[in-house]
Design an enzyme around this catalytic site. Structure first.
Site, mmCIF file in Angstrom:
data_model
loop_
_atom_site.group_PDB
_atom_site.id
_atom_site.type_symbol
_atom_site.label_atom_id
_atom_site.label_comp_id
_atom_site.label_asym_id
_atom_site.label_seq_id
_atom_site.Cartn_x
_atom_site.Cartn_y
_atom_site.Cartn_z
ATOM 1 N N HIS A 28 -6.989 -4.770 10.272
ATOM 2 C CA HIS A 28 -6.758 -4.486 8.849
ATOM 3 C C HIS A 28 -5.451 -5.105 8.370
ATOM 4 C CE1 HIS A 28 -4.669 -0.310 9.566
ATOM 5 N NE2 HIS A 28 -3.751 -1.198 9.310
ATOM 6 N N ASN B 100 -7.422 -2.915 14.347
ATOM 7 C CA ASN B 100 -8.790 -3.315 13.997
ATOM 8 C C ASN B 100 -8.802 -4.517 13.049
ATOM 9 O OD1 ASN B 100 -7.825 -2.167 11.698
ATOM 10 N ND2 ASN B 100 -9.385 -0.568 11.517
ATOM 11 N N GLU C 237 -9.640 -2.121 5.381
ATOM 12 C CA GLU C 237 -10.259 -1.821 6.665
ATOM 13 C C GLU C 237 -11.490 -2.712 6.882
ATOM 14 O OE1 GLU C 237 -8.738 -0.005 8.704
ATOM 15 O OE2 GLU C 237 -8.051 1.917 7.903
ATOM 16 N N ASP D 162 0.823 -1.219 0.000
ATOM 17 C CA ASP D 162 0.000 0.000 0.000
ATOM 18 C C ASP D 162 0.850 1.258 0.000
ATOM 19 O OD1 ASP D 162 0.977 -0.369 2.565
ATOM 20 O OD2 ASP D 162 -0.968 -0.672 3.500
HETATM 21 C C1 GLP Z 1 -0.372 0.354 8.671
HETATM 22 C C2 GLP Z 1 -0.100 -0.470 7.391
HETATM 23 C C3 GLP Z 1 -0.289 -1.929 7.612
HETATM 24 C C4 GLP Z 1 0.376 -2.329 8.922
HETATM 25 C C5 GLP Z 1 -0.349 -1.684 10.063
HETATM 26 C C6 GLP Z 1 0.239 -2.023 11.438
HETATM 27 O O1 GLP Z 1 -1.585 1.031 8.682
HETATM 28 N N1 GLP Z 1 -0.859 -0.065 6.253
HETATM 29 O O2 GLP Z 1 0.251 -2.639 6.515
HETATM 30 O O3 GLP Z 1 0.338 -3.714 9.082
HETATM 31 O O4 GLP Z 1 -0.378 -0.301 9.909
HETATM 32 O O5 GLP Z 1 1.320 -1.204 11.717
HETATM 33 P P1 GLP Z 1 2.292 -1.382 12.930
HETATM 34 O O6 GLP Z 1 3.206 -2.480 12.564
HETATM 35 O O7 GLP Z 1 3.007 -0.070 13.025
HETATM 36 O O8 GLP Z 1 1.455 -1.687 14.119
#
Ligand code: GLP
Length: 246
Positions: free
Chosen positions: A142, A140, A147, A71
């Site tokens: 995702h 959440n 989402e 993404d």
């Molecule tokens: C972001 C990314 C995800 C990632 C998530 C968790 O929003 N788009 O791909 O897995 O957050 O992030 P973190 O590893 O900082 O908790």
């Protein structure tokens, strides 16, 4: 645990990162010309550091691989320090011998984000199946920026970010006005096409969503629950994140 899900529970973030890197590096060695899926977020930073070390000390060779990231924020310029392009260069691609012409992320500066999403999906299909896709998980549930409520068969597309994700990621944007409220994300359908999924999860705050994702009902309300239907998921976590798994 279901036979398609292999848990690797490590004592802490460092050993989790090492284990994840070993698994990923082995796939690169087995498929030196393969296509690989990458993720951003705080969780995989340690894994990327290990891969950089393996490149420097053991000549882990990235030169033949093609990379796709899950993404990118929208709108955002590549050179912005908040872009996922910048993140990947900073933590991994800028330090290994990857062919930069084979590094793909959605273009957060494209004029038309919907067209960019379609073009990205087409590029993914042209590159063939991913050998392994790294995933983190949002609070959440995702995955990528899919989402809660998104269809399991969605392809790459332009999406608004939810309040919970905006709040969770706000720590990376000292000036809130800099934070994009949209993203272009690979869809769940594309993620599920990878031969293997490497799900990395760290910290107590993720324990409940990890349990719900692996053992709860399979529902778009918990996007990561779709992984229960994937043939090969390796869950590498620290013991805090795994604390609610039975
Ligand atoms: C972001 C990314 C995800 C990632 C998530 C968790 O929003 N788009 O791909 O897995 O957050 O992030 P973190 O590893 O900082 O908790």
């Amino acid at each position: 645990m279901q036979p398609n899900i292999r848990p690797e529970i490590e004592t802490n973030y460092n050993t989790m990162s090492k284990k994840g890197a070993q698994i990923f590096a082995q796939k690169i060695k087995d498929h030196p010309k393969g296509t690989f899926g990458f993720a951003t977020g705080s969780t995989p930073i340690g894994l990327y550091k290990e891969l950089v070390d393996m490149h420097k000390k053991e000549n882990l060779d990235f030169s033949g691989i093609t990379t796709f990231n899950l993404d990118e924020y929208y709108p955002i310029k590549r050179e912005s320090e908040h872009s996922y392009y910048y993140f990947m260069q900073k933590h991994l691609f800028g330090h290994v011998n990857v062919d930069q012409s084979q590094v793909f992320l959605p273009d957060g500066a494209a004029q038309n984000p919907e067209e960019e999403a379609q073009a990205y999906e087409t590029k993914i299909h042209q590159s063939g199946n991913f050998i392994i896709q790294i995933l983190g998980i949002g609070l959440n549930g995702h995955i990528g920026f899919n989402e809660p409520g998104e269809s399991f068969v969605a392809e790459t597309r332009y999406v608004p970010l939810t309040e919970i994700t905006l709040n969770a990621n706000a720590k990376h944007f000292p000036n809130p006005a800099d934070m994009p409220h949209h993203a272009i994300t690979m869809g769940i359908r594309s993620i599920m096409m990878a031969q293997h999924i490497l799900l990395l999860v760290s910290g107590e705050a993720k324990a409940a969503i990890l349990r719900d994702s692996l053992f709860g009902p399979i529902t778009p309300l918990v996007p990561a629950s779709v992984l229960q239907l994937h043939p090969s998921v390796i869950v590498v976590s620290d013991k805090e994140a795994a604390s609610l798994l039975v």
